[in-house]
Each structure stands twice: as structure tokens, then as C-alpha cells.
Design an enzyme around this catalytic site. Structure first.
Site, short mmCIF file in Angstrom:
data_model
loop_
_atom_site.label_atom_id
_atom_site.label_comp_id
_atom_site.label_asym_id
_atom_site.label_seq_id
_atom_site.Cartn_x
_atom_site.Cartn_y
_atom_site.Cartn_z
N ASP A 1 0.84 -1.19 0.00
CA ASP A 1 0.00 0.00 0.00
C ASP A 1 0.88 1.25 0.00
O ASP A 1 2.05 1.20 0.39
CB ASP A 1 -0.89 -0.02 1.24
CG ASP A 1 -1.82 1.17 1.35
OD1 ASP A 1 -2.33 1.63 0.31
OD2 ASP A 1 -2.03 1.65 2.47
N ASP B 1 -0.37 4.91 1.09
CA ASP B 1 -0.64 5.86 2.18
C ASP B 1 -0.54 5.18 3.54
O ASP B 1 -1.19 4.18 3.79
CB ASP B 1 -2.00 6.50 1.99
CG ASP B 1 -2.08 7.25 0.67
OD1 ASP B 1 -1.08 7.88 0.29
OD2 ASP B 1 -3.13 7.18 0.00
N ASP C 1 -2.21 -0.80 5.82
CA ASP C 1 -2.61 -0.29 7.13
C ASP C 1 -4.12 -0.42 7.36
O ASP C 1 -4.58 -0.20 8.48
CB ASP C 1 -2.20 1.18 7.30
CG ASP C 1 -2.93 2.08 6.34
OD1 ASP C 1 -2.74 1.91 5.11
OD2 ASP C 1 -3.69 2.96 6.78
#
Length: 172
Positions: free
Chosen positions: A6, A8, A132
Site C-alpha cells: 500500500d 498511504d 494499514d
């Protein structure tokens, strides 16, 4: 083996930019403490907590995010052993596409454009996903690694990594 990473809060740090923008526009202190299990907007005065949505939709928001400590070196090392894909749900924020591509070209030039996936839902066929957000692990059949961020600190049902050194320790 293939790894989806990922962007961000894993490769790039948007929280830092949110804090800077809130401080610039509303004098929210730069030492804002984000309570475990909450999003940044839940930790600012209620009358301005919707500003995050305006910020994140501005052209340029994603272009100058700081790189998460150790990310560049770790991804470079992982690339020696794994096929690496950067997978971002960028379609959620229309103006982010060009910013994210330019950001990746600047900080991760060794990742080929064919290994960058901008999508809505992360329905990718990889062996390991580093993210996240647990919503991206739904229906994922591989090994999920939950990258620590304030909003996920209270979650315990996933294998967790707090930083890029821990990722390397687990995967190399």
C-alpha cells in the site's frame, strides 16, 4: 512470490501533511497526539474535522508527502527476493492519480510502471499484502501484514509490523 504494498501510511506519510495543513489553517498544534484506534480528523476540534476531506481531494495533496522511514531501502531489498507491486486505492481520490504516480517515480524509480496498480478495491492476486487498512484484507487469500498506524493500534487479529525493519525481519 509477489507482494502488494500500500502507499498511504505504509510508503507515504499523509498524517504528517494533515497535521501541517491543520496547523497552517487552524492553529492546531503540530504535536497533535492521535488517540489509538482513531483517525486524525477525530482528534481535531469538531468544527474543523471535515477539512481532511477537502485537503485529501486537492490536487497536489499526495505529491509531496514524506516517505515513511526506511521504506525506500526496504522495498529495494524486498525486490531482490520478491516481485513487488505498489497497490493503492487511488480511485477514491480522483486528483491523486497523477500525484501518486509522480511521487512513486521520484522516490521509487526502481519500481516499473507495470507494477503500480491504482484501483478501487484491492482485489489482487499476490502472496503477501502490506497495508494499514484491514478492509483491504477482506477476501484476501495470502498473508496479510498490518502496517501500524494510529487508526489500527487497537486491532490484534492480524500479524503486525510497526516499521520497515520489522517487514524485512519477517520476509528476508
Amino acid at each position: 512470490m509477489r507482494i502488494a504494498i500500500d502507499m498511504d501510511e505504509v510508503l507515504a506519510n499523509p498524517i504528517h501533511k494533515f497535521i501541517q495543513l491543520y496547523h497552517r489553517d487552524h492553529q492546531v498544534p503540530l504535536d497533535l497526539i492521535i488517540a489509538p484506534g482513531t483517525e486524525i480528523f477525530q482528534n481535531v476540534p469538531e468544527e474543523i474535522n471535515g477539512r481532511w476531506f477537502e485537503y485529501i481531494n486537492e490536487k497536489g495533496f499526495f505529491r509531496d508527502l514524506p516517505v515513511v522511514d526506511g521504506a525506500v531501502e526496504a522495498v529495494r531489498q524486498l525486490q531482490e527476493k520478491y516481485e513487488i507491486y505498489v497497490v493503492s486505492a487511488a480511485m477514491e481520490f480522483r486528483n491523486s492519480l497523477e500525484d501518486k504516480m509522480d511521487w512513486l517515480t521520484e522516490y521509487f524509480p526502481f519500481i516499473d510502471w507495470k507494477h503500480i496498480v491504482f484501483c478501487g478495491e484491492k482485489i489482487v492476486n499476490v502472496d503477501i499484502m502490506i497495508d494499514d487498512r484491514i478492509k483491504n484484507f477482506r477476501d484476501f487469500k495470502g498473508r496479510p501484514l498490518l502496517f501500524t498506524s494510529p487508526h489500527n493500534l487497537l486491532l490484534t487479529e492480524y500479524e503486525r509490523v510497526d516499521n520497515w525493519q520489522q517487514v524485512l525481519d519477517k520476509l528476508m
